[in-house]
Design an enzyme around this catalytic site. Structure first.
Site, PDB file in Angstrom:
ATOM      1  N   GLY A  29     -88.058 -54.190  42.107  1.00 53.92           N
ATOM      2  CA  GLY A  29     -86.848 -53.342  42.908  1.00 53.92           C
ATOM      3  C   GLY A  29     -87.494 -52.409  44.079  1.00 53.92           C
ATOM      4  O   GLY A  29     -86.676 -52.318  45.026  1.00 53.92           O
ATOM      5  N   HIS A  73    -133.601 -43.115  40.214  1.00 53.23           N
ATOM      6  CA  HIS A  73    -133.736 -41.469  40.386  1.00 53.23           C
ATOM      7  C   HIS A  73    -133.830 -41.391  41.900  1.00 53.23           C
ATOM      8  O   HIS A  73    -134.486 -42.042  42.522  1.00 53.23           O
ATOM      9  CB  HIS A  73    -135.251 -41.272  39.912  1.00 53.23           C
TER      10      HIS A  73
END
Length: 478
Positions: free
Chosen positions: A35, A457
């Protein structure tokens, strides 16, 4: 107008639309009734817009920081913010995502009926069309705006979501708002009072503070984020203090003053005081949306306000299914999505059960908090003898380079076989590590698996590896 379908879904939020898309992929004739806007609370007034506003607030806060004495050497003029433009930018993101959902539904042959559903029985639903709405998708009917459509189905899937809890003595309206209104402000309040220090209250309260509003948080418990343990909450509480957010813990709200300009509160000492407020955000939780669509006519078994389901999301009525927030905690969009996908596959004849090893939960506070699997306390309650190890962000190079050294990554693993049963973390951008956490548990990883995996890293993810190594007794960087 009458329609027939195999699967009828009530609710176009994350659970409902994912179920519809997957059903369409599997060749199941599917009708989805919504709705309001496709995407539900999450895409329209929840997950996505709140994170957009949090990001905008953080960027503005950084700009203000750079106007002062920044250690990075960046100098800027004193910034200002056009909150109307910020909201428009947020709405643009929402529109692109909801439009994408509509396109995916259409591509997969799902018929979307715009309107409000009322259940007549387990096989029949009546839909009152939205004016100017209608049906979209493959085989769309003519505009059903204002019309009533009756839909017959073989399977009924309930995905109506949840709604904000309203305090009876402080109803929404005027200066008292829910998160929905707080995410689309026309102006910024001078003083925002937040009722509730859970994740919604703190996420939005922190954002408003960074945007320049004075913020006061009132919480009945003895600390913020009461659902989480002290160690995780401590960096968040410290950050709130540094931002200048005023906290009233062990305090209860009594209501608004007669003139509507103050919040009446009983503080920890039992004294009644008044806090002046330009706006009040009530964020005391959400509850399953069970009213207004005829759910009571099915007489389903319930768990309090939530619909009771089994591990296939079946309700107590044959071929009536329920997913997401309607079925209770944890009320998380990603849980609803996974359940919706599963239900579609079961209806298509596949063998599936909803038995995840863990479901991640994230608080987008500052810093962020992630909880996956068992905490040390929960493991102890289950009688598990566990190793618990933390790796601090302060020892992570990447955390230093983004000025986010507050927080840590914590792993919980069985002592006998090193099977990982839980991860918890707090820190900057820690939400992006949640996938690694949940994947390790879902795949049955041991500490040695994570510790022996080469992590890039410099990244924040190295803290995950280091936590596992520390649990094994040989962390390398602490």
């Amino acid at each position: 107008m009458t329609m027939e379908t195999t699967l009828l879904i009530i609710g176009g939020g994350p659970g409902g639309y994912v179920a519809a898309i997957r059903a369409g992929q599997l060749g199941i004739k599917t009708v989805l009734v919504e709705g309001a806007q496709l995407g539900g609370t999450c895409l329209n007034v929840g997950c996505i817009p709140s994170k957009a506003m949090i990001h905008a607030a953080e960027e503005f806060h950084k700009a203000c920081h750079y106007a002062g004495d920044s250690p990075l050497g960046i100098r800027t003029a004193t910034p200002s913010i056009d909150v109307g433009r910020t909201v428009a930018w947020k709405e643009g993101i929402v529109k692109r995502l909801t439009g994408g959902v509509g396109a995916l539904l259409k591509k997969n042959g799902v018929q979307v009926v715009r309107g409000w559903a009322r259940i007549l029985d387990g096989k029949t639903v009546e839909v009152r069309g939205v004016e100017g709405g209608g049906s979209t998708g493959a085989g769309a009917a003519n505009d059903a705006g204002g019309q009533t459509t009756r839909i017959r189905c073989e399977h009924l899937l309930l995905a109506t979501g949840s709604e904000a809890v309203e305090l009876p003595f402080m109803p929404f309206g005027g200066n008292v708002v829910s998160a929905t209104e707080a995410l689309s402000p026309e102006t910024l309040p001078g003083h925002l009072v937040v009722v509730g220090a859970g994740y919604i209250g703190l996420e939005l309260g922190t954002a408003y503070r960074k945007l320049g509003a004075r913020v006061t948080v009132v919480e009945a418990a003895g600390r913020v984020l009461p659902a989480y343990d002290d160690e995780l909450v401590r960096p968040v509480a410290a950050r709130l203090k540094s931002l200048g957010v005023e906290l009233h813990l062990e305090s209860s709200v009594l209501g608004m003053s007669e003139d509507g300009k103050s919040v009446r509160m009983k503080n920890a000492g039992g004294e009644e005081v008044a806090i002046e407020a330009d706006r009040v955000l009530v964020a005391v939780g959400r509850r399953p949306r069970t009213a207004g669509f005829g759910l009571e006519s099915l007489m389903l078994d319930m768990n309090g306000r939530a619909v009771r389901i089994d591990n296939q999301c079946r309700t107590s009525m044959r071929n009536v299914w329920a997913i997401g927030d309607l079925t209770g905690e944890p009320m998380l969009a990603h849980r609803a999505m996974a359940q919706g996908e599963m239900v579609a596959e079961i209806i298509a004849g596949k063998r599936r059960h909803f038995m995840p090893a863990a479901i991640p939960a994230v608080c987008f506070t500052d810093p962020e908090v992630v909880v996956v699997g068992l905490t040390p306390q929960e493991a102890a309650k289950q009688g598990l003898d566990c190793i618990v190890a933390n790796f601090p962000y302060a020892a992570n190079g990447r955390a230093m380079t983004i000025e986010g050294t507050e927080g840590f990554v914590r792993v919980v693993a069985r002592k006998d076989n090193h099977l990982i049963v839980g991860w918890q973390a707090v820190g900057s951008a820690i939400s992006e590590l949640s996938t690694a956490f949940v994947q390790s548990i879902e795949m049955g990883a041991q500490l040695e698996d994570v510790g022996g995996t080469i992590h890039a890293h410099p990244t924040l993810g190295e803290a995950v590896q280091e936590a596992a190594l520390r649990a094994l007794g040989h962390a390398l960087h602490i």
